[in-house]
Design an enzyme around this catalytic site. Structure first.
Site, mmCIF file in Angstrom:
data_model
loop_
_atom_site.group_PDB
_atom_site.id
_atom_site.type_symbol
_atom_site.label_atom_id
_atom_site.label_comp_id
_atom_site.label_asym_id
_atom_site.label_seq_id
_atom_site.Cartn_x
_atom_site.Cartn_y
_atom_site.Cartn_z
ATOM 1 N N THR A 195 0.825 -1.200 0.000
ATOM 2 C CA THR A 195 0.000 0.000 0.000
ATOM 3 C C THR A 195 0.864 1.257 0.000
ATOM 4 O OG1 THR A 195 -1.774 -1.118 1.123
ATOM 5 C CG2 THR A 195 -1.622 1.232 1.523
ATOM 6 N N VAL A 224 -12.492 -6.092 0.999
ATOM 7 C CA VAL A 224 -12.037 -4.709 1.165
ATOM 8 C C VAL A 224 -11.212 -4.640 2.438
ATOM 9 C CG1 VAL A 224 -12.753 -2.323 1.549
ATOM 10 C CG2 VAL A 224 -14.034 -3.768 -0.052
ATOM 11 N N GLY A 225 -10.034 -4.035 2.354
ATOM 12 C CA GLY A 225 -9.149 -3.925 3.512
ATOM 13 C C GLY A 225 -9.362 -2.624 4.267
ATOM 14 N N ASP A 226 -8.323 -2.227 4.993
ATOM 15 C CA ASP A 226 -8.417 -1.045 5.855
ATOM 16 C C ASP A 226 -8.287 0.275 5.096
ATOM 17 O OD1 ASP A 226 -5.747 -1.938 5.299
ATOM 18 O OD2 ASP A 226 -5.012 -0.511 6.788
ATOM 19 N N THR A 245 -0.241 0.807 6.554
ATOM 20 C CA THR A 245 -0.025 -0.295 5.617
ATOM 21 C C THR A 245 0.187 -1.565 6.421
ATOM 22 O OG1 THR A 245 1.393 -1.221 3.898
ATOM 23 C CG2 THR A 245 2.452 0.265 5.471
ATOM 24 N N GLY A 248 -4.680 -5.646 6.600
ATOM 25 C CA GLY A 248 -5.786 -4.709 6.740
ATOM 26 C C GLY A 248 -6.851 -5.114 7.734
HETATM 27 N N1 ASP Z 1 -3.441 -2.700 4.156
HETATM 28 C C1 ASP Z 1 -3.633 -3.201 2.824
HETATM 29 C C2 ASP Z 1 -4.860 -4.059 2.769
HETATM 30 O O1 ASP Z 1 -5.076 -4.823 3.684
HETATM 31 C C3 ASP Z 1 -2.481 -3.979 2.304
HETATM 32 C C4 ASP Z 1 -1.157 -3.315 2.377
HETATM 33 O O2 ASP Z 1 -0.932 -2.445 3.225
HETATM 34 O O3 ASP Z 1 -0.280 -3.681 1.589
HETATM 35 O O4 ASP Z 1 -5.565 -4.014 1.791
#
Ligand code: ASP
Length: 327
Positions: A195, A224-226, A245, A248
């Site tokens: 991210t 869907v992540g964070d 990042t 998530g």
């Molecule tokens: N936080 C992001 C997600 O879970 C992934 C990432 O940080 O690479 O979608």
């Protein structure tokens, strides 16, 4: 008046020196420096923190080294689903998009939601229709394609079938390539978190944050992540601006980005101590891996992570930019 400052990240994960050669390291540091210089220029010209973080994340999305926009990771169906959010700390105005498959720059779609909609979060086709109506560029899925992310996805499917952080995945690949005697991607392409994000404090002391991602490699379609969840992977108010990042799901469960600000507001913690507790205590307690970048209205910056590395950098107006990769 604080000295205006911008900080960025390009994801955390199993980023090790052993897996990185000098050329690869230079590619990443140069990309981070260019983005920081652009964000610094916005602030030096009197631009807002909101404009600086939007531009920095747009540039990170354009760079195929990072898992956002071009260079995004693939879902378990071999497709791309991108998430982004942007928040203005001065007003709490927020825009976010989730699961978009055709928007060239998800952060610009998020910014258009912030600027031109009464709503906060749009998903999937509705988000794409909104972006198109706002005159933003739509692309075919091939636009996001990079061979490295495709190979990482093939490996993730073969090795575990599980979803992996972008940078962890890169390091796994590097280890495999070293065993095979070849060159490698420095961040395990099968388990790194790639991210991207930016936080800034402008000369008026206003704060803003933006985050954008392709998610985790081999994630289930529709996951869907964070990143687009306000308070989880992105948050800004008049106390702190935060972009995260990592895994998530754990950042959502701990409301990680908001918690940095909340602990400062309600418990009187410093920016650094608040962020440390979130990243080094609260997230690991439920198996959360990753990091965050945060800035407060005095212009203090902190960049904690609980993984081997995190692509990151800081630029204060009038000072040289600084970038780091490892712990
Ligand atoms: N936080 C992001 C997600 O879970 C992934 C990432 O940080 O690479 O979608």
């Amino acid at each position: 008046m604080p000295q205006a400052v911008i900080a960025i990240h390009g994801g955390a994960g199993t980023i090790t020196r052993a897996a990185m050669d000098a050329n690869r390291e230079r590619e990443y540091t140069t990309a981070l420096e260019q983005v920081l210089l652009a964000g610094q220029r916005v602030l030096a010209d009197g631009g807002s923190a909101l404009d600086a973080v939007t531009e920095a994340v747009r540039l990170l999305e354009e760079c195929p080294l990072f898992n956002a926009g071009r260079g995004a990771v693939l879902t378990n169906a071999g497709t791309y689903e991108l998430d982004a959010a942007v928040m203005n700390g001065a007003t709490l105005d927020t825009g976010a998009v989730a699961c978009v498959k055709r928007v060239r720059n998800p952060v610009l779609a998020a910014r258009a939601v912030l600027d031109h909609s009464e709503h906060v979060l749009f998903a999937a086709e509705g988000a794409e229709a909104f972006a198109e109506a706002q005159g933003l560029e739509l692309v075919a899925p091939e636009y996001y394609f990079t061979q490295a992310r495709h190979d990482q996805w093939v490996r993730a499917r073969a090795s575990s079938g599980m979803a992996l952080l972008d940078h962890d995945a890169a390091t796994l690949a590097a280890q495999a390539a070293q065993v095979a005697g070849g060159a490698a991607d420095p961040i395990d392409p099968d388990s790194k978190f790639g991210t991207v994000g930016a936080v800034a404090c402008d000369a008026a002391g206003n704060l803003a944050a933006a985050t954008s991602t392709g998610g985790v490699t081999n994630k289930q379609v529709g996951r869907v992540g964070d990143t687009p969840i306000v308070g989880a992977g992105c948050y800004a108010d008049d106390v702190a601006a935060v972009s995260a990042t990592g895994t998530g799901e754990m950042f959502i469960r701990t409301v990680a980005a908001y918690d940095v600000s909340a602990q400062m507001r309600y418990a009187g913690l410093s920016l650094e101590e608040s962020a440390r507790r979130v990243v080094m205590e609260k997230l690991p307690a439920i198996g959360g891996r990753g990091g965050l970048i945060a800035v407060d209205r005095a212009g203090n910056v902190t960049l904690p992570f609980n993984t081997e590395g995190m692509y990151r950098g800081v630029a204060r107006v009038g000072e040289p930019v600084n970038v780091w990769i490892y712990g």
